[in-house]
Scaffold this motif. Sequence first.
Motif: not given
Length: 442
Positions: A277-300
């Motif tokens: 939603a923020l990206r659609r609004l035009g915001a700059a969002v960076e998602v840096i993957e940090r592996g996974s935990s208990a079957g869920e992806p984790v990111a900064d």
Amino acid sequence: MTAPDRVRIHPAELSGQVAVPGDKSLSHRALLIGAFADEPVRVAGLAPSGDVASSAAALRTMGATVELSPADDGGLTGTVHGPLGEPDDVVDCGNSGTSLRLLAGIAAGIEGITVLTGDRSLRRRPVDRVAVPLQRMGARIDARDGGHRPPLVIRGGDLTGTDHRSPVASAQIKSAIVLAGLRASGPTSVTSPLPSRDHTERLLAHLGHPVQREVFRDGTEVVTVTPLERGLTPADVVVARDPSSAAFWLVAAACGAGTITATGVCANPLRLGVVTALRRLGAAVEVIERGSSAGEPVADLTVTPGQLAGATLQGQLVVDAIDELPVLALAGACSAEGLEVHDAGELRVKESDRIAVLATALRAVGLEVEERPDGYRVPGGQRPGPGTVEAHGDHRIAMTAAIAAVLGTGPVEIGGFGAVATSYPTFLDDLARLGGRAEVLA
Ligand code: S3P
């Protein structure tokens, strides 16, 4: 953990890193599903919040051993060990809809009587959406207000599998039926009009009992679970941080407060609607993957301030951002063209009627908003002003008001701020750490 009941938040520039509490949905499931394992399940990173405490207390009343203590990273760590049985008292789920709905499914599979209730806000919320399919599976269920609202009296046991078609895409409904299906004879399926968060499915797989999940071209999601013959296989569950809590800071950053990174956040795609939603609004969002935990992806997740345009949210994106729609309204206000939200009628049956309470809160800080039956429209080019907001027992409204204050032209006083303890008791600490200023009034 508690939070002060009345605060005044001041406009501020914010920046830096924030480690929000563990994800609320995952914390509930770590405990509730962990209680199905043969041996104790070790859990870490649980949110030290009111809702998670409600799940822990409920499980104890139902016979589980739940030992939790605070860890250095701010989360709760410990063990949960079932089995669950007929509780010797009424089970109080506090403010937590997830506890009540998921426990209804669990209780349906337990021989004996379970009575589920909660606080005033929870007793207002609909339960027929889970009670009716559980009745079809063989549970005997009664509820107040003609079967619509808690308290809920469940006489469980002897379930047969079902093939339920849910009219709404709700992870709580889906999870309640899947958890009942663990104790049914034969397979159980739930068909939903769109995919909803799949944490229950992922955690069951992590604990050795995979659930079949298919998403068809038209968006229909079908999950099928088979009965659990023995207990789940114990495995450690480390809970990633909550994107719904991170959302407050991400919106503040997108609206110009400063660059903010939320670290170690659960990056399940069905939870990152706020990023889309923020990206659609035009915001700059960076998602840096940090592996996974208990079957869920984790990111900064990092958001850098910039000019926002405008957007319309509907369909799947609304399901993926359902808990973030209140704070996203602020991003709409500070965008050039505003934000329109459709298909979000579910907001009316959250911790408050979130469309009505949000509109009142936004108007109280001088923002124009059009309330609609299934959403809202917030015109762009607006900046919040000073004012007084009442949270109406809703944690996400209290925190939305706090972010309005941060972004605004003057202080905002918030009554009922203590509700933030439901999901984010350390909100004010994080606000201070990022450079914000709050006065505690009561
Ligand atoms: C949740 C599912 C969503 C969400 C709630 C948590 C869950 O509710 O709003 O905060 O943990 O399953 P619905 O399933 O009712 O949409």
